[in-house]
Design an enzyme around this catalytic site. Sequence first.
Site, PDB file in Angstrom:
ATOM      1  N   VAL A  28     -42.911  36.886 -36.574  1.00  0.00           N
ATOM      2  CA  VAL A  28     -41.902  37.932 -36.342  1.00  0.00           C
ATOM      3  C   VAL A  28     -42.012  39.025 -37.407  1.00  0.00           C
ATOM      4  CG1 VAL A  28     -39.412  38.408 -36.267  1.00  0.00           C
ATOM      5  CG2 VAL A  28     -40.320  36.346 -35.170  1.00  0.00           C
ATOM      6  N   ASP A 107     -53.123  21.352 -28.862  1.00  0.00           N
ATOM      7  CA  ASP A 107     -54.130  21.914 -27.955  1.00  0.00           C
ATOM      8  C   ASP A 107     -53.668  21.967 -26.493  1.00  0.00           C
ATOM      9  OD1 ASP A 107     -54.377  19.192 -27.820  1.00  0.00           O
ATOM     10  OD2 ASP A 107     -56.513  19.142 -28.346  1.00  0.00           O
ATOM     11  N   THR A 135     -49.081  20.411 -35.430  1.00  0.00           N
ATOM     12  CA  THR A 135     -48.763  19.043 -34.997  1.00  0.00           C
ATOM     13  C   THR A 135     -48.956  18.100 -36.171  1.00  0.00           C
ATOM     14  OG1 THR A 135     -49.595  17.130 -33.749  1.00  0.00           O
ATOM     15  CG2 THR A 135     -51.101  18.968 -33.939  1.00  0.00           C
ATOM     16  N   ILE A 136     -48.076  17.117 -36.274  1.00  0.00           N
ATOM     17  CA  ILE A 136     -48.199  16.168 -37.384  1.00  0.00           C
ATOM     18  C   ILE A 136     -49.426  15.269 -37.208  1.00  0.00           C
ATOM     19  CG2 ILE A 136     -45.708  16.115 -37.824  1.00  0.00           C
ATOM     20  CD1 ILE A 136     -45.832  13.184 -36.615  1.00  0.00           C
ATOM     21  N   ASP A 137     -50.030  15.288 -36.007  1.00  0.00           N
ATOM     22  CA  ASP A 137     -51.161  14.380 -35.740  1.00  0.00           C
ATOM     23  C   ASP A 137     -52.481  14.869 -36.356  1.00  0.00           C
ATOM     24  OD1 ASP A 137     -49.297  13.045 -34.198  1.00  0.00           O
ATOM     25  OD2 ASP A 137     -49.965  13.942 -32.312  1.00  0.00           O
ATOM     26  N   ASP A 139     -54.739  16.519 -34.981  1.00  0.00           N
ATOM     27  CA  ASP A 139     -55.780  16.092 -34.026  1.00  0.00           C
ATOM     28  C   ASP A 139     -56.344  17.240 -33.189  1.00  0.00           C
ATOM     29  OD1 ASP A 139     -53.519  16.644 -32.578  1.00  0.00           O
ATOM     30  OD2 ASP A 139     -53.610  14.860 -31.315  1.00  0.00           O
ATOM     31  N   ARG A 172     -43.378 -10.305 -49.534  1.00  0.00           N
ATOM     32  CA  ARG A 172     -43.594 -10.324 -48.092  1.00  0.00           C
ATOM     33  C   ARG A 172     -44.764  -9.431 -47.680  1.00  0.00           C
ATOM     34  NH1 ARG A 172     -37.340  -9.671 -46.263  1.00  0.00           N
ATOM     35  NH2 ARG A 172     -36.979 -11.828 -45.663  1.00  0.00           N
ATOM     36  N   GLY A 180     -49.221   9.593 -34.728  1.00  0.00           N
ATOM     37  CA  GLY A 180     -50.582  10.137 -34.694  1.00  0.00           C
ATOM     38  C   GLY A 180     -51.146  10.216 -33.286  1.00  0.00           C
TER      39      GLY A 180
HETATM   40  O1  F6P Z   1     -47.754  14.771 -31.172  1.00  0.00           O
HETATM   41  C1  F6P Z   1     -46.738  14.480 -32.076  1.00  0.00           C
HETATM   42  C2  F6P Z   1     -46.143  13.127 -31.768  1.00  0.00           C
HETATM   43  O2  F6P Z   1     -45.120  12.880 -32.702  1.00  0.00           O
HETATM   44  C3  F6P Z   1     -47.130  11.957 -31.751  1.00  0.00           C
HETATM   45  O3  F6P Z   1     -47.469  11.513 -33.033  1.00  0.00           O
HETATM   46  C4  F6P Z   1     -46.382  10.951 -30.930  1.00  0.00           C
HETATM   47  O4  F6P Z   1     -47.286  10.073 -30.277  1.00  0.00           O
HETATM   48  C5  F6P Z   1     -45.650  11.809 -29.928  1.00  0.00           C
HETATM   49  O5  F6P Z   1     -45.579  13.112 -30.476  1.00  0.00           O
HETATM   50  C6  F6P Z   1     -44.278  11.332 -29.584  1.00  0.00           C
HETATM   51  O6  F6P Z   1     -43.790  12.138 -28.576  1.00  0.00           O
HETATM   52  P1  F6P Z   1     -42.255  12.205 -28.156  1.00  0.00           P
HETATM   53  O7  F6P Z   1     -41.531  13.008 -29.184  1.00  0.00           O
HETATM   54  O8  F6P Z   1     -42.281  12.867 -26.832  1.00  0.00           O
HETATM   55  O9  F6P Z   1     -41.760  10.808 -28.123  1.00  0.00           O
END
Ligand code: F6P
Length: 335
Positions: A28, A107, A135-137, A139, A172, A180
């Site tokens: 923005v 993506d 994205t936190i993944d 990927d 434990r 992910g």
């Molecule tokens: O793509 C981000 C993510 O948090 C993945 O790590 C996870 O598999 C998925 O989204 C969970 O999706 P939702 O929020 O729809 O349960």
Amino acid sequence: MEKQVKRIGVLTSGGDAPGMNAALRAVVRSAMSRGIDCVGIRRGWNGLISSDFVRMDTTSVSHIIDKGGTLLYTARSDEFREIAGQDRALATCRLLGLDAIVAIGGDGTFRGALALSRRAAERGYQLQVAGIPATIDNDIGCSHYTIGFDTACNTAIECIDKLRDTMQSHERCSVVEVMGRHAGYLALYVGISVGATAVLIPERELNFERDVVEKIRRARLAGTTHYMVVVAEGAGNTMEISRQIHEEIGIDPRVTVLGHIQRGGAPSARDRETASRMGYMAVEAIANHTGNCVVATQEGRMVVLEMEEALAMTKQFDMDRYDILEALTNNYCGR
Ligand code: F6P
């Protein structure tokens, strides 16, 4: 002759990631500094379909750089996958006079953006699209880094450090599932950072004896009496893994699924800074008529890639890091 970019739309789509707000703010403010009008599309592609939008200006993105989540809300849209949904989205673009869309997400989000731009071209409407990976993944094939990954790692580490305190006290074994989706980046980085006893990722075929049982045994032989097994959600069922540990070594693990907590929280410095630069570069690319593109990081540099090429890229999983993890967990030293 390219027509001057007057107005852009910006949206967040897919799973939220810490730093999305910082990217939105950067888009923005960069647009405004170039005299480009900015419209926020709410609830991802669904918002474009249903004309759910909000005018954005400098003040509407004040004080959000430090906020997790996304001010614009987010969603995964099934309707947008269909031509009819894309046509409805295009109608909103025409109505609002949008010359470009900046899509912040994964993506799947970029694929949607590209489909929309192509549909627009078929209809004689010029619509540029720019993607910002969030994205936190971590990927996304074309980008070494995605916004939100660092914060999610830090959140998971903080939680696991806390778990360790109680696991250590009770001597434990903890089996912790991290997110992910189909990728093991989060588990790998977190596993290295917490000094896990074992880390299971989908990119490596599981050999239970080698990857779990033997690692716990070696830790025990080194004098450790608590064990941390980090499991990527795509690598297997944590309850089943726990049951198998119990069956094969006789210890009684506790299972923790960290879940959506990993998606929240204030973005880290890395995520804020990366998001700010990516947002700026996306607007620069649009203003310069670069065409459909993704802003990505490669070899530590920020680059602007042609979107179709970017979507065709695949990321080589970081097996060097896995080797480091192996060296640090596969010995007799425990943590
Ligand atoms: O793509 C981000 C993510 O948090 C993945 O790590 C996870 O598999 C998925 O989204 C969970 O999706 P939702 O929020 O729809 O349960």
